[in-house]
Design an enzyme around this catalytic site. Structure first.
Site, PDB file in Angstrom:
ATOM      1  N   CYS A   2       0.835  -1.189   0.000  1.00 48.06           N
ATOM      2  CA  CYS A   2       0.000   0.000   0.000  1.00 48.06           C
ATOM      3  C   CYS A   2       0.879   1.252   0.000  1.00 48.06           C
ATOM      4  O   CYS A   2       1.862   1.325   0.719  1.00 48.06           O
ATOM      5  CB  CYS A   2      -0.959   0.098   1.183  1.00 48.06           C
ATOM      6  SG  CYS A   2      -2.159  -1.227   1.263  1.00 48.06           S
ATOM      7  N   ARG A  27       4.347  -0.200  -4.536  1.00 42.91           N
ATOM      8  CA  ARG A  27       4.014  -0.740  -3.217  1.00 42.91           C
ATOM      9  C   ARG A  27       2.739  -1.580  -3.224  1.00 42.91           C
ATOM     10  O   ARG A  27       2.429  -2.268  -2.246  1.00 42.91           O
ATOM     11  CB  ARG A  27       3.831   0.409  -2.214  1.00 42.91           C
ATOM     12  CG  ARG A  27       5.056   1.267  -2.058  1.00 42.91           C
ATOM     13  CD  ARG A  27       4.795   2.385  -1.075  1.00 42.91           C
ATOM     14  NE  ARG A  27       4.520   1.864   0.242  1.00 42.91           N
ATOM     15  CZ  ARG A  27       5.438   1.512   1.117  1.00 42.91           C
ATOM     16  NH1 ARG A  27       6.696   1.609   0.805  1.00 42.91           N
ATOM     17  NH2 ARG A  27       5.097   1.051   2.295  1.00 42.91           N
ATOM     18  N   TRP A  75      -2.486  -2.817  -1.728  1.00 41.07           N
ATOM     19  CA  TRP A  75      -2.096  -4.226  -1.828  1.00 41.07           C
ATOM     20  C   TRP A  75      -2.974  -4.936  -0.808  1.00 41.07           C
ATOM     21  O   TRP A  75      -2.793  -4.774   0.400  1.00 41.07           O
ATOM     22  CB  TRP A  75      -0.609  -4.398  -1.491  1.00 41.07           C
ATOM     23  CG  TRP A  75      -0.084  -5.779  -1.722  1.00 41.07           C
ATOM     24  CD1 TRP A  75       0.381  -6.288  -2.893  1.00 41.07           C
ATOM     25  CD2 TRP A  75       0.056  -6.822  -0.741  1.00 41.07           C
ATOM     26  NE1 TRP A  75       0.795  -7.589  -2.717  1.00 41.07           N
ATOM     27  CE2 TRP A  75       0.601  -7.941  -1.406  1.00 41.07           C
ATOM     28  CE3 TRP A  75      -0.239  -6.929   0.614  1.00 41.07           C
ATOM     29  CZ2 TRP A  75       0.869  -9.142  -0.759  1.00 41.07           C
ATOM     30  CZ3 TRP A  75       0.025  -8.120   1.262  1.00 41.07           C
ATOM     31  CH2 TRP A  75       0.574  -9.209   0.575  1.00 41.07           C
ATOM     32  N   ASN A 101      -2.120   2.129   5.479  1.00 43.59           N
ATOM     33  CA  ASN A 101      -1.193   1.092   5.021  1.00 43.59           C
ATOM     34  C   ASN A 101      -0.867   0.247   6.249  1.00 43.59           C
ATOM     35  O   ASN A 101      -0.423   0.794   7.258  1.00 43.59           O
ATOM     36  CB  ASN A 101       0.067   1.775   4.463  1.00 43.59           C
ATOM     37  CG  ASN A 101       1.222   0.813   4.247  1.00 43.59           C
ATOM     38  OD1 ASN A 101       1.014  -0.368   4.022  1.00 43.59           O
ATOM     39  ND2 ASN A 101       2.437   1.326   4.303  1.00 43.59           N
ATOM     40  N   GLY A 102      -1.129  -1.061   6.185  1.00 43.01           N
ATOM     41  CA  GLY A 102      -0.817  -1.911   7.342  1.00 43.01           C
ATOM     42  C   GLY A 102      -1.978  -2.843   7.648  1.00 43.01           C
ATOM     43  O   GLY A 102      -2.888  -3.015   6.826  1.00 43.01           O
ATOM     44  N   GLU A 488      18.119 -17.210  -7.217  1.00 44.05           N
ATOM     45  CA  GLU A 488      17.701 -15.854  -7.584  1.00 44.05           C
ATOM     46  C   GLU A 488      17.205 -15.812  -9.038  1.00 44.05           C
ATOM     47  O   GLU A 488      16.214 -15.146  -9.345  1.00 44.05           O
ATOM     48  CB  GLU A 488      18.870 -14.882  -7.348  1.00 44.05           C
ATOM     49  CG  GLU A 488      18.653 -13.456  -7.795  1.00 44.05           C
ATOM     50  CD  GLU A 488      17.498 -12.724  -7.114  1.00 44.05           C
ATOM     51  OE1 GLU A 488      16.926 -13.246  -6.141  1.00 44.05           O
ATOM     52  OE2 GLU A 488      17.137 -11.636  -7.595  1.00 44.05           O
ATOM     53  N   LYS A 492      13.472 -14.671 -10.163  1.00 38.96           N
ATOM     54  CA  LYS A 492      13.199 -13.589 -11.134  1.00 38.96           C
ATOM     55  C   LYS A 492      12.192 -14.060 -12.181  1.00 38.96           C
ATOM     56  O   LYS A 492      11.266 -13.338 -12.527  1.00 38.96           O
ATOM     57  CB  LYS A 492      14.478 -13.131 -11.846  1.00 38.96           C
ATOM     58  CG  LYS A 492      15.441 -12.311 -11.055  1.00 38.96           C
ATOM     59  CD  LYS A 492      15.010 -10.896 -10.750  1.00 38.96           C
ATOM     60  CE  LYS A 492      14.204 -10.821  -9.495  1.00 38.96           C
ATOM     61  NZ  LYS A 492      14.818 -10.689  -8.230  1.00 38.96           N
ATOM     62  N   GLU A 495       8.667 -14.456 -10.629  1.00 31.20           N
ATOM     63  CA  GLU A 495       8.050 -13.184 -10.229  1.00 31.20           C
ATOM     64  C   GLU A 495       7.394 -12.457 -11.394  1.00 31.20           C
ATOM     65  O   GLU A 495       6.305 -11.922 -11.254  1.00 31.20           O
ATOM     66  CB  GLU A 495       9.118 -12.240  -9.640  1.00 31.20           C
ATOM     67  CG  GLU A 495       9.518 -12.552  -8.231  1.00 31.20           C
ATOM     68  CD  GLU A 495      10.599 -11.600  -7.744  1.00 31.20           C
ATOM     69  OE1 GLU A 495      10.491 -11.131  -6.607  1.00 31.20           O
ATOM     70  OE2 GLU A 495      11.570 -11.330  -8.486  1.00 31.20           O
ATOM     71  N   HIS A 511      18.575 -35.893  -6.920  1.00 29.37           N
ATOM     72  CA  HIS A 511      17.733 -36.323  -5.802  1.00 29.37           C
ATOM     73  C   HIS A 511      16.297 -35.850  -5.969  1.00 29.37           C
ATOM     74  O   HIS A 511      15.592 -35.667  -4.982  1.00 29.37           O
ATOM     75  CB  HIS A 511      18.316 -35.821  -4.480  1.00 29.37           C
ATOM     76  CG  HIS A 511      19.692 -36.338  -4.218  1.00 29.37           C
ATOM     77  ND1 HIS A 511      19.944 -37.655  -3.929  1.00 29.37           N
ATOM     78  CD2 HIS A 511      20.896 -35.719  -4.256  1.00 29.37           C
ATOM     79  CE1 HIS A 511      21.248 -37.829  -3.770  1.00 29.37           C
ATOM     80  NE2 HIS A 511      21.844 -36.668  -3.973  1.00 29.37           N
ATOM     81  N   LYS A 610       6.612  -4.318  -3.816  1.00 29.81           N
ATOM     82  CA  LYS A 610       8.048  -4.061  -3.675  1.00 29.81           C
ATOM     83  C   LYS A 610       8.493  -4.187  -2.240  1.00 29.81           C
ATOM     84  O   LYS A 610       9.591  -4.636  -1.948  1.00 29.81           O
ATOM     85  CB  LYS A 610       8.318  -2.644  -4.191  1.00 29.81           C
ATOM     86  CG  LYS A 610       9.754  -2.210  -4.150  1.00 29.81           C
ATOM     87  CD  LYS A 610      10.495  -2.804  -5.296  1.00 29.81           C
ATOM     88  CE  LYS A 610      11.974  -2.581  -5.247  1.00 29.81           C
ATOM     89  NZ  LYS A 610      12.692  -3.715  -5.833  1.00 29.81           N
TER      90      LYS A 610
END
Ligand code: G6P
Length: 615
Positions: A2, A27, A75, A101-102, A488, A492, A495, A511, A610
């Site tokens: 948010c 955000r 968000w 926000n929260g 990573e 990427k 995402e 394995h 983000k």
């Protein structure tokens, strides 16, 4: 998680709020809304979707002469993304308006209590509960808005940054913070409110960051008054000068922030070591480490806490700290660490890594470590962020604003800072020979130009992306220092392209993941010359015999892997501990191009944000 923005002053609020929301959209972008008040008319508009949708919706109906406004980009936490759940929210009387926000954790019991007293709710959000709680207090206690906010917040469990105004009292916005960031830009007889400073950077360079458990009543033309929410004591505002400039937060000719940030890496890495790495003199200067060197050297171990990409940087750091400085390291997901009752003592050094410096789990892990007596060192990008302030000491990455939701330059600059620290400690401990130490310093200094070289493979990588863009699954393999890079790389791709991808240590493939390999499966293998090369080549053979498609990330001039792989992407040669700084580059570009080819929203991938300021 948010974004909130607000304005009060003499300018037209609408363009400031709408542009600010666009900058804060990283955000969260499930829905967006705005409230504008000209002292007589209150206009509220909100919609599911992006700020661009909001802009379209309000095009005809927004009053343009309002000098007070608040806006929100969401968000979703409580309630699905729809028009009703979008912020701003009103109190039942229609007088109080809020953006938040929260998360209000005890919202359910508060809601039931308010319902029992006749309040009704239009949305499923915790925010609508909060604004009605404030209204309830205001009426019951017969107090002004600021006091009502304060009393209400003392009944609330959770995290918030809020901006509230009362349409019966024009010219005033009340803001408060606990756990979610809030900056106030101070102009001439005007104030800007935002989750970070980017919405007001062209208007003022002076900002005050609210601390946790602080609130402020903001009136145009008056001074900002900050108080502690708990005991009402006044706090002296600490005005900081912002370093950021407008150019840094614009795309600068690139199609996406992510691409811009990938290409910024040579300079970002240089900015990270500038003034710290004096390769010719064999010196690394880092005041946060220098001032606390005994704590590092006497530590039983280093525990690294982080989330997401920053956690991957932590894994690279584990290899480098143990390999070069011979200090035992554990790397933990902050979200696990904070709840698993870890054994932490004053003999531990905890390093918290965070681009935003606002990740709720990382912040909570820091508090836990400090409470157990550990010395906590922060590696953050955002100057003045909560984590930067909460840690005992730290080092900024100086990567500049990272706006693309998929982290790129934050990762390489975190590795740069952590490499500097590891080398410094290795030298101080006598764990590295002088010549080796100097060699590493010289190589580190050359990394920016090698990254530039790695970036020249962009066109070739685009062609590889075109070949594999329809893949449904991808496997990323690496060993040693490049195992975290494989993780990573897979992250990427997931995402931004929504293709399922897994990163694995190359030898672990047999394995489990080997069962997935067939002619449909692209396998990206990091096979640089110094990194257990022969072993990785054997792994490549194993993939080949199962008809997997191999994309090798190899050292310049490699011929062997070229014979085996379907495609190779070259990176310049460097020392193994520094190789993640180069091998990461083609993986970032590969994900980027695949996502663009699939028509995905690269900078704002679905469901992600983000900065995750809720747990
Ligand atoms: C979110 C972001 C990731 C980031 C992670 C940790 O998930 O989308 O890109 O790596 O948070 O964020 P931090 O700011 O603490 O590095």
């Amino acid at each position: 998680m948010c974004g909130i923005v607000g304005y009060i002053g003499h300018r037209e609020a609408y363009p400031i709020i709408i542009e600010g929301l666009k900058r804060l959209e990283y955000r969260g972008y499930d829905s967006a809304g705005i409230a504008l008040y000209d002292g007589t008319n209150l206009k509220v508009s909100k919609t599911k979707g992006k700020v661009a949708d909001l802009e379209q919706r309000v095009a005809d109906e927004i009053s343009t002469n309002a000098n007070l406004g608040i806006g929100h980009t969401r968000w979703a936490t409580h309630g699905i993304p729809n028009d009703l759940n979008a912020h701003p929210h009103y109190s039942n009387s229609g007088n109080l308006v809020i953006i938040h926000n929260g998360i209000i954790e005890n919202y359910d019991s508060l809601r039931k209590e308010l319902i029992s007293r006749g309040y009704t709710f239009k949305s499923e959000t915790d925010t609508e509960v909060l604004i009605n709680l404030i209204e309830d207090v205001k009426i019951k206690e017969d107090v002004k808005l600021g006091k009502a906010v304060q009393i209400a917040l003392n009944q609330v469990v959770g995290a918030y940054s809020i901006a509230v105004f009362d349409k019966t009292k024009p010219g005033e916005i009340v803001i408060a913070r606990l756990g979610s960031p809030l900056a106030v830009g101070i102009g001439e007889n005007e104030f800007f409110i935002a989750s970070d400073a980017s919405p007001f950077i062209e208007y003022t360079k002076n900002a005050v960051y609210l601390e946790d458990e602080e609130m402020a009543i903001i009136r145009a033309g008056k001074d900002i008054k900050i108080r502690k929410i708990k005991d009402d004591s006044l706090v002296d505002p600490y005005v900081q000068e912002l370093q950021m400039n407008l150019e840094q937060i614009e795309k600068g000719g690139y199609d996406h922030f992510m691409l811009k940030e990938i290409f910024e890496q040579p300079n970002a890495i240089k900015d990270t070591y500038r003034g710290r790495l004096l390769a010719k003199k064999g010196i690394i200067k880092m005041s946060g480490v220098d001032d606390n060197i005994e704590k590092f050297l006497n530590a039983n171990r280093i525990v690294i806490v982080a989330c997401g990409t920053s956690w991957h940087a932590g894994l690279v750091a584990e290899y480098i700290f143990e390999d070069l400085a011979r200090i035992p390291v554990e790397v933990e997901y902050a979200s696990e660490f904070r709840y698993r009752n870890p054994v932490i003592t004053n003999k531990d050094v905890v390093i918290a890594i965070s681009q935003s410096g606002e990740t709720a789990d990382t912040l909570a892990a820091i508090k836990l470590a400090k409470a157990n007596g550990a010395f906590v060192f922060g590696v953050c990008n955002v100057v003045g962020s909560s984590i930067a302030r909460e840690t005992n000491a730290g080092a900024y990455t100086h990567a500049g604003p990272e706006i693309g939701v998929a982290s790129t330059k934050a990762f390489t600059t975190q590795i740069t800072v952590l490499s500097l620290i590891a080398l410094k400690l290795a030298k101080a401990k006598g764990a590295i020979s002088n010549s080796d130490y100097r060699y590493h310093l010289q190589e580190l200094e050359l990394i920016p130009e090698k990254v530039t070289k790695a970036l020249t493979s962009d066109t070739h990588i685009k062609a590889v992306a075109d070949t594999y863009k329809e893949a449904r699954n991808c496997l990323y393999l690496g060993r040693g220092y490049n195992f975290p890079v494989a993780l990573e790389g897979a992250l990427k791709l997931k995402e931004i392209s929504y293709i399922h991808a897994e990163g694995y240590p190359a030898a672990e493939m047999k394995h489990g993941p080997i069962a997935l390999i067939d002619e449909q499966m692209p396998v990206i293998v990091i096979a640089t010359k110094k990194g257990h090369y022969d072993k990785v080549v054997s792994n490549i053979q194993e993939i080949k015999s199962r008809k997997g498609k191999i994309i090798g990330i190899v050292t310049e001039g490699d011929t062997h892997v070229k014979e085996l792989a379907d495609h190779v992407i070259e990176v310049p040669e460097t020392l193994e501990p520094l190789s993640p700084l180069l091998t990461t580059i083609p993986l970032q570009l590969l994900s980027y191009h695949i996502a663009v080819m699939l028509g995905k929203n690269v900078d704002q991938p679905r469901n992600l944000a983000k900065s995750v300021t809720v747990e």
